[in-house]
Design an enzyme around this catalytic site. Structure first.
Site, PDB file in Angstrom:
ATOM      1  N   HIS A   1       0.836  -1.216   0.000  1.00 35.04           N
ATOM      2  CA  HIS A   1       0.000   0.000   0.000  1.00 35.04           C
ATOM      3  C   HIS A   1       0.864   1.256   0.000  1.00 35.04           C
ATOM      4  CE1 HIS A   1      -2.912  -3.029   1.077  1.00 35.04           C
ATOM      5  NE2 HIS A   1      -3.870  -2.169   0.817  1.00 35.04           N
TER       6      HIS A   1
ATOM      7  N   GLY B   1      -8.638   6.940  -6.261  1.00 38.67           N
ATOM      8  CA  GLY B   1     -10.055   7.243  -6.023  1.00 38.67           C
ATOM      9  C   GLY B   1     -10.363   7.286  -4.538  1.00 38.67           C
TER      10      GLY B   1
HETATM   11  N1  GUN Z   1      -6.746   2.999   2.358  1.00 42.12           N
HETATM   12  C1  GUN Z   1      -7.448   2.909   1.228  1.00 42.12           C
HETATM   13  N2  GUN Z   1      -6.643   2.920   0.196  1.00 42.12           N
HETATM   14  C2  GUN Z   1      -5.400   3.035   0.711  1.00 42.12           C
HETATM   15  C3  GUN Z   1      -4.145   3.131   0.115  1.00 42.12           C
HETATM   16  O1  GUN Z   1      -3.999   3.071  -1.088  1.00 42.12           O
HETATM   17  N3  GUN Z   1      -3.088   3.290   0.953  1.00 42.12           N
HETATM   18  C4  GUN Z   1      -3.218   3.322   2.301  1.00 42.12           C
HETATM   19  N4  GUN Z   1      -2.127   3.486   3.035  1.00 42.12           N
HETATM   20  N5  GUN Z   1      -4.388   3.210   2.884  1.00 42.12           N
HETATM   21  C5  GUN Z   1      -5.447   3.073   2.063  1.00 42.12           C
END
Ligand code: GUN
Length: 176
Positions: free
Chosen positions: A73, A92
């Site tokens: 992430h 998004g």
């Molecule tokens: N929560 C929802 N999408 C994301 C993301 O892309 N990165 C992180 N760190 N938290 C998220």
């Protein structure tokens, strides 16, 4: 945030593995392998059951793989976001909480929070941002900074599952 044509449950249950991975491969950030495991659980009784198959695949994985999934992430309002390098899904989601239009002060707060979190846990701070505002994201980060690493791995995986669930629901035609 539909990125592909939505499908009904019946259509999804009829997909081959490659078709299913093409459709749901991005449900877990940069981790299409979980879609193969979810596909093996078909047929699904509902979109919620399909989302639960992703959650289960993650929960049943070994801790090292779970950490790699969390690390896939991007930071919220981080460098990848500034460079326009996010996946469409992440972009998004971050947009939904206004993270793409922070004031310089707010950017600084996110930067400091991300840095403190990385410093303590060695992973990015993951939260299901579509359930939050920018303030509640920062509050949650403060609270989670008090966790132990093990508590935090579980908390991050719970958030990953919530993100996956919303991404699955985005891809499914609602059944009456
Ligand atoms: N929560 C929802 N999408 C994301 C993301 O892309 N990165 C992180 N760190 N938290 C998220």
């Amino acid at each position: 945030m539909a990125l592909a044509t939505k499908r009904t449950l019946e259509q999804v249950n009829g997909l081959t593995e490659p078709e299913f991975v093409a459709m749901f491969g991005a449900v877990l950030e940069h981790s299409p392998a979980y879609a193969r495991r979810a596909w093996a659980q078909r047929p699904f009784e509902s979109a919620e059951v399909l989302a639960a198959a992703f959650r289960q695949a993650v929960q049943q994985d070994d801790p090292a793989a779970q950490m790699a999934l969390i690390r896939a992430h991007p930071d919220l309002a981080g460098k990848a976001a500034l460079a326009g390098e996010l996946t469409a899904e992440s972009a998004g989601e971050q947009r939904s909480a206004g993270l793409d239009r922070l004031s310089p002060d707010e950017y600084e707060r996110f930067h400091r929070t991300n840095a403190a979190y990385h410093e303590k846990f060695g992973i990015p701070f993951v939260v299901c941002v579509r359930e939050h505002t920018k303030d509640s994201i920062l509050e949650q980060a403060e609270r989670r900074l008090t966790h132990t690493p093990e508590q935090e791995r579980q908390a991050a995986l719970d958030e990953v599952a919530k993100i996956a669930r919303l991404r699955v629901l985005d891809l499914m035609e609602e059944t009456p």
